[in-house]
Design a protein around this motif. Sequence first.
Motif, PDB file in Angstrom:
ATOM      1  N   UNK A   1       0.835  -1.175   0.000  1.00  0.00           N
ATOM      2  CA  UNK A   1       0.000   0.000   0.000  1.00  0.00           C
ATOM      3  C   UNK A   1       0.888   1.250   0.000  1.00  0.00           C
ATOM      4  N   UNK A   2       0.423   2.282  -0.632  1.00  0.00           N
ATOM      5  CA  UNK A   2       1.178   3.528  -0.672  1.00  0.00           C
ATOM      6  C   UNK A   2       0.532   4.556   0.262  1.00  0.00           C
ATOM      7  N   UNK A   3       1.347   5.523   0.664  1.00  0.00           N
ATOM      8  CA  UNK A   3       0.778   6.600   1.468  1.00  0.00           C
ATOM      9  C   UNK A   3       0.770   7.881   0.624  1.00  0.00           C
ATOM     10  N   UNK A   4       0.167   8.918   1.167  1.00  0.00           N
ATOM     11  CA  UNK A   4      -0.005  10.153   0.417  1.00  0.00           C
ATOM     12  C   UNK A   4       1.336  10.788   0.059  1.00  0.00           C
ATOM     13  N   UNK A   5       2.314  10.731   0.952  1.00  0.00           N
ATOM     14  CA  UNK A   5       3.637  11.311   0.662  1.00  0.00           C
ATOM     15  C   UNK A   5       4.296  10.629  -0.528  1.00  0.00           C
ATOM     16  N   UNK A   6       4.210   9.313  -0.579  1.00  0.00           N
ATOM     17  CA  UNK A   6       4.794   8.572  -1.697  1.00  0.00           C
ATOM     18  C   UNK A   6       4.069   8.902  -3.002  1.00  0.00           C
ATOM     19  N   UNK A   7       2.757   9.026  -2.922  1.00  0.00           N
ATOM     20  CA  UNK A   7       1.971   9.392  -4.098  1.00  0.00           C
ATOM     21  C   UNK A   7       2.374  10.778  -4.593  1.00  0.00           C
ATOM     22  N   UNK A   8       2.516  11.738  -3.689  1.00  0.00           N
ATOM     23  CA  UNK A   8       2.916  13.098  -4.059  1.00  0.00           C
ATOM     24  C   UNK A   8       4.315  13.108  -4.671  1.00  0.00           C
ATOM     25  N   UNK A   9       5.196  12.281  -4.135  1.00  0.00           N
ATOM     26  CA  UNK A   9       6.551  12.165  -4.696  1.00  0.00           C
ATOM     27  C   UNK A   9       6.487  11.640  -6.133  1.00  0.00           C
ATOM     28  N   UNK A  10       5.629  10.651  -6.351  1.00  0.00           N
ATOM     29  CA  UNK A  10       5.455  10.081  -7.685  1.00  0.00           C
ATOM     30  C   UNK A  10       4.898  11.131  -8.652  1.00  0.00           C
ATOM     31  N   UNK A  11       3.915  11.921  -8.179  1.00  0.00           N
ATOM     32  CA  UNK A  11       3.339  12.969  -9.021  1.00  0.00           C
ATOM     33  C   UNK A  11       4.383  13.997  -9.432  1.00  0.00           C
ATOM     34  N   UNK A  12       5.322  14.293  -8.541  1.00  0.00           N
ATOM     35  CA  UNK A  12       6.336  15.306  -8.804  1.00  0.00           C
ATOM     36  C   UNK A  12       7.492  14.793  -9.660  1.00  0.00           C
ATOM     37  N   UNK A  13       7.505  13.503  -9.939  1.00  0.00           N
ATOM     38  CA  UNK A  13       8.568  12.925 -10.761  1.00  0.00           C
ATOM     39  C   UNK A  13       8.462  13.472 -12.177  1.00  0.00           C
ATOM     40  N   UNK A  14       9.580  13.859 -12.795  1.00  0.00           N
ATOM     41  CA  UNK A  14       9.540  14.407 -14.153  1.00  0.00           C
ATOM     42  C   UNK A  14       8.905  13.472 -15.193  1.00  0.00           C
ATOM     43  N   UNK A  15       9.083  12.176 -15.019  1.00  0.00           N
ATOM     44  CA  UNK A  15       8.473  11.229 -15.957  1.00  0.00           C
ATOM     45  C   UNK A  15       6.954  11.273 -15.814  1.00  0.00           C
ATOM     46  N   UNK A  16       6.467  11.254 -14.573  1.00  0.00           N
ATOM     47  CA  UNK A  16       5.029  11.329 -14.333  1.00  0.00           C
ATOM     48  C   UNK A  16       4.461  12.632 -14.877  1.00  0.00           C
ATOM     49  N   UNK A  66      -6.085  11.946  -8.224  1.00  0.00           N
ATOM     50  CA  UNK A  66      -5.658  12.326  -6.878  1.00  0.00           C
ATOM     51  C   UNK A  66      -5.391  11.081  -6.040  1.00  0.00           C
ATOM     52  N   UNK A  67      -4.686  11.284  -4.964  1.00  0.00           N
ATOM     53  CA  UNK A  67      -4.408  10.189  -4.038  1.00  0.00           C
ATOM     54  C   UNK A  67      -5.709   9.574  -3.529  1.00  0.00           C
ATOM     55  N   UNK A  68      -6.656  10.433  -3.163  1.00  0.00           N
ATOM     56  CA  UNK A  68      -7.929   9.966  -2.637  1.00  0.00           C
ATOM     57  C   UNK A  68      -8.683   9.100  -3.654  1.00  0.00           C
ATOM     58  N   UNK A  69      -8.626   9.486  -4.915  1.00  0.00           N
ATOM     59  CA  UNK A  69      -9.283   8.678  -5.962  1.00  0.00           C
ATOM     60  C   UNK A  69      -8.620   7.315  -6.098  1.00  0.00           C
ATOM     61  N   UNK A  70      -7.307   7.297  -6.081  1.00  0.00           N
ATOM     62  CA  UNK A  70      -6.597   6.017  -6.182  1.00  0.00           C
ATOM     63  C   UNK A  70      -6.987   5.117  -5.018  1.00  0.00           C
ATOM     64  N   UNK A  71      -7.029   5.681  -3.827  1.00  0.00           N
ATOM     65  CA  UNK A  71      -7.399   4.893  -2.652  1.00  0.00           C
ATOM     66  C   UNK A  71      -8.842   4.393  -2.764  1.00  0.00           C
ATOM     67  N   UNK A  72      -9.732   5.245  -3.230  1.00  0.00           N
ATOM     68  CA  UNK A  72     -11.130   4.850  -3.388  1.00  0.00           C
ATOM     69  C   UNK A  72     -11.274   3.742  -4.431  1.00  0.00           C
TER      70      UNK A  72
END
Length: 80
Positions: A1-16, A66-72
């Motif tokens: 499972x991922x947490x919100x911080x990891x998700x935000x880090x992934x979003x900020x990745x240049x590839x993403x 969003x993180x919340x959507x992924x979790x849902x």
Amino acid sequence: MIDKDLFEEWLANPVTETVFAALSKLAERSKAKWIESSWAGGLCDPLLLADLRARHETAKDLSEITFEEVMEWTQDEQKP
């Protein structure tokens, strides 16, 4: 499972960021294609509209996820 911080880090990745920018462009191209076909081309094909609208909405949804959507959307998979 991922947490919100990891998700935000992934979003900020240049590839993403690049992939999401491409999805946004795909969404806008689908919309522009409909306008070109219907307005400029005089075609009012409901199947084409449905296809292009679905492409637009899917690309837009993915590029704005969003993180919340992924979790849902994955909550059933996360239950033990």
